[in-house]
Motif scaffolding. Structure first.
Motif, short mmCIF file in Angstrom:
data_model
loop_
_atom_site.label_atom_id
_atom_site.label_comp_id
_atom_site.label_asym_id
_atom_site.label_seq_id
_atom_site.Cartn_x
_atom_site.Cartn_y
_atom_site.Cartn_z
N GLY A 69 -4.20 -2.45 4.42
CA GLY A 69 -4.55 -1.17 3.79
C GLY A 69 -5.94 -0.80 4.10
N LEU A 82 -1.84 7.19 9.05
CA LEU A 82 -1.38 6.94 7.68
C LEU A 82 -2.54 6.38 6.87
CD1 LEU A 82 1.14 6.30 9.76
CD2 LEU A 82 2.27 5.64 7.66
N PHE A 83 -3.17 7.24 6.10
CA PHE A 83 -4.23 6.76 5.22
C PHE A 83 -3.60 6.09 4.01
CE2 PHE A 83 -7.10 9.69 7.43
CZ PHE A 83 -8.25 8.91 7.48
N SER A 84 -4.19 5.01 3.56
CA SER A 84 -3.64 4.37 2.37
C SER A 84 -4.11 5.14 1.15
CB SER A 84 -4.04 2.90 2.29
OG SER A 84 -5.43 2.77 2.36
N ARG A 85 -3.21 5.32 0.23
CA ARG A 85 -3.54 6.05 -0.99
C ARG A 85 -3.92 5.09 -2.10
NH1 ARG A 85 1.19 9.76 -2.74
NH2 ARG A 85 2.23 7.78 -2.39
N ARG A 95 -12.96 9.52 4.88
CA ARG A 95 -11.99 9.95 5.89
C ARG A 95 -12.63 10.61 7.10
NH1 ARG A 95 -6.11 11.51 3.61
NH2 ARG A 95 -5.95 9.77 2.17
N TYR A 120 -14.78 0.32 1.10
CA TYR A 120 -13.89 0.76 2.18
C TYR A 120 -12.59 1.27 1.56
CZ TYR A 120 -17.00 -1.40 5.56
OH TYR A 120 -18.09 -1.72 6.33
N MET A 162 -5.74 -0.58 12.78
CA MET A 162 -6.35 -0.20 11.50
C MET A 162 -7.81 0.15 11.74
SD MET A 162 -4.27 -0.61 8.68
CE MET A 162 -5.65 -0.20 7.61
N MET A 183 -4.11 3.50 8.96
CA MET A 183 -3.28 2.80 9.92
C MET A 183 -2.86 3.87 10.93
SD MET A 183 0.11 0.44 9.39
CE MET A 183 1.28 1.71 9.00
N HIS A 217 -10.87 0.67 9.07
CA HIS A 217 -11.30 0.66 7.68
C HIS A 217 -12.62 1.43 7.59
CE1 HIS A 217 -8.50 -2.71 7.55
NE2 HIS A 217 -8.51 -2.63 6.24
N TYR A 225 0.83 -1.20 0.00
CA TYR A 225 0.00 0.00 0.00
C TYR A 225 0.86 1.25 0.00
CZ TYR A 225 -3.93 -2.96 1.21
OH TYR A 225 -4.89 -3.92 1.20
N ALA A 226 0.44 2.21 -0.79
CA ALA A 226 1.04 3.53 -0.71
C ALA A 226 0.31 4.27 0.41
CB ALA A 226 0.83 4.29 -2.01
N ARG A 227 1.07 4.93 1.27
CA ARG A 227 0.45 5.69 2.36
C ARG A 227 0.98 7.11 2.36
NH1 ARG A 227 -2.57 2.77 5.50
NH2 ARG A 227 -2.30 0.52 5.49
#
Lengths: 147, 169
Positions: free
Chosen positions: B169, B142-145, B118, B65, B112, B70, B114, A95-97
């Protein structure tokens, strides 16, 4: 995905019978016929709503190794590094964060030695430092998501 | 504890159960086991926790989701167990782990959340912080992109000495 699909997903995230006619049992609890449940599960797998229908293993209890690792990757190299990392079969998720540490991936291997080899391989091939953050204690893994 | 037949069974079903009226019978046919033996062994494997769960494994992004955070905290070692247990009781936390700090990364407790957007996730995090008394600790969200890869860990167990997967994620 309709409401029946949602009910199926929610119910079968909590478990599935181990019996001679498990689908019939599960279907009954949902007020469906066995055939309808089978058909819908087929479709949910086919359209990739579900990644699997089956067991979730305790990898470590089976002697395997699992870890979470992170790297700091320059934006202009991100795609290339992603390709390198994902080419490792040991990488299960990536995952990119949004953070300075912007790439986070999970490695799963059959043995702890293979895990170390994969981490070293990723460092070698990307030229970047891999921060390894193995689990010390698992407090909770529920991961049941309301569909 | 595990014998060669258990490993055969675990290997046979790792990618999924047959979607058929008598799945355990069908698994048995492939392995030369009776349906009764398959059922018996699976029941034991589930009881001992080697099979954590049997059922659907969802692709959380497919279910909408996409705002998955994280959250990592720097918690004094003496309190980490208490707070880990407390965080785990929250209804919207999906995972909670203690991991080692590194020289670059002071955080030792991970969870986490989910969520579908946001705002919801951040509101849940505020609630979690208040309920568990986490406001005083340094944390990062840390949001997953993007998700590049998501699969179950694959094992090719060799009898009897082999090898979870969780969407981080």
């Amino acid at each position: 995905m309709d409401n029946i699909d949602r009910r199926i997903i929610n119910a079968l995230q909590t478990g599935f019978p181990i019996s001679e006619r498990p689908y019939q049992e599960a279907a009954q609890a949902l007020g469906l016929s066995e055939q309808e449940l089978l058909d819908r599960l087929e479709n949910l797998l086919k359209d990739q709503t579900l990644s699997r229908f089956g067991p979730l293993y305790d990898a470590e209890a089976m002697g395997g190794a699992l870890t979470l690792a992170a790297m700091q990757v320059a934006e202009d190299r991100f795609e290339k590094v992603t390709g390198i990392v994902n080419a490792f079969p040991e990488v299960a998720h990536n995952y990119a964060r949004s953070h300075a540490l912007n790439m986070w991936f999970v490695l799963a291997t059959e043995t702890p030695e293979q895990l170390q080899q994969a981490l070293a391989g990723i460092e070698r091939e990307t030229g970047l430092t891999v921060y390894n953050m193995p689990k010390i204690t698992e407090y909770f893994v529920g991961l049941k998501l309301e569909a | 504890m595990l014998d060669a037949r258990d490993f055969q069974l675990l290997t046979e079903i790792q990618s999924g159960l047959p979607i058929s009226p008598r799945p355990y019978h069908d698994i048995g046919l492939a392995l030369g086991m009776s349906e009764a033996e398959v059922i018996e062994r699976l029941a034991v494997l589930r009881q001992t926790g080697l099979i954590k769960r049997l059922g659907v494994i969802v692709k959380h992004r497919q279910l909408g989701y996409r705002a998955n955070a994280m959250i990592v905290w720097n918690i004094p070692d003496a309190q980490v167990k208490t707070l880990g247990d407390r965080i785990s009781r929250s209804s919207f936390v999906t995972l909670c782990y203690q991991r080692p700090r590194t020289s670059e990364w002071p955080y030792n407790l991970y969870c986490m959340i989910h969520g579908k957007d946001r705002g919801t996730v951040l509101a849940q995090l505020d609630q979690l912080s208040a309920e568990c008394g986490l406001q005083a600790f340094d944390r990062e969200i840390l949001f997953s992109r993007r998700c590049f890869k998501q699969r179950g860990a694959l094992y090719r167990p060799v009898a009897p000495a082999p090898s979870a997967e969780f969407a981080h994620g």
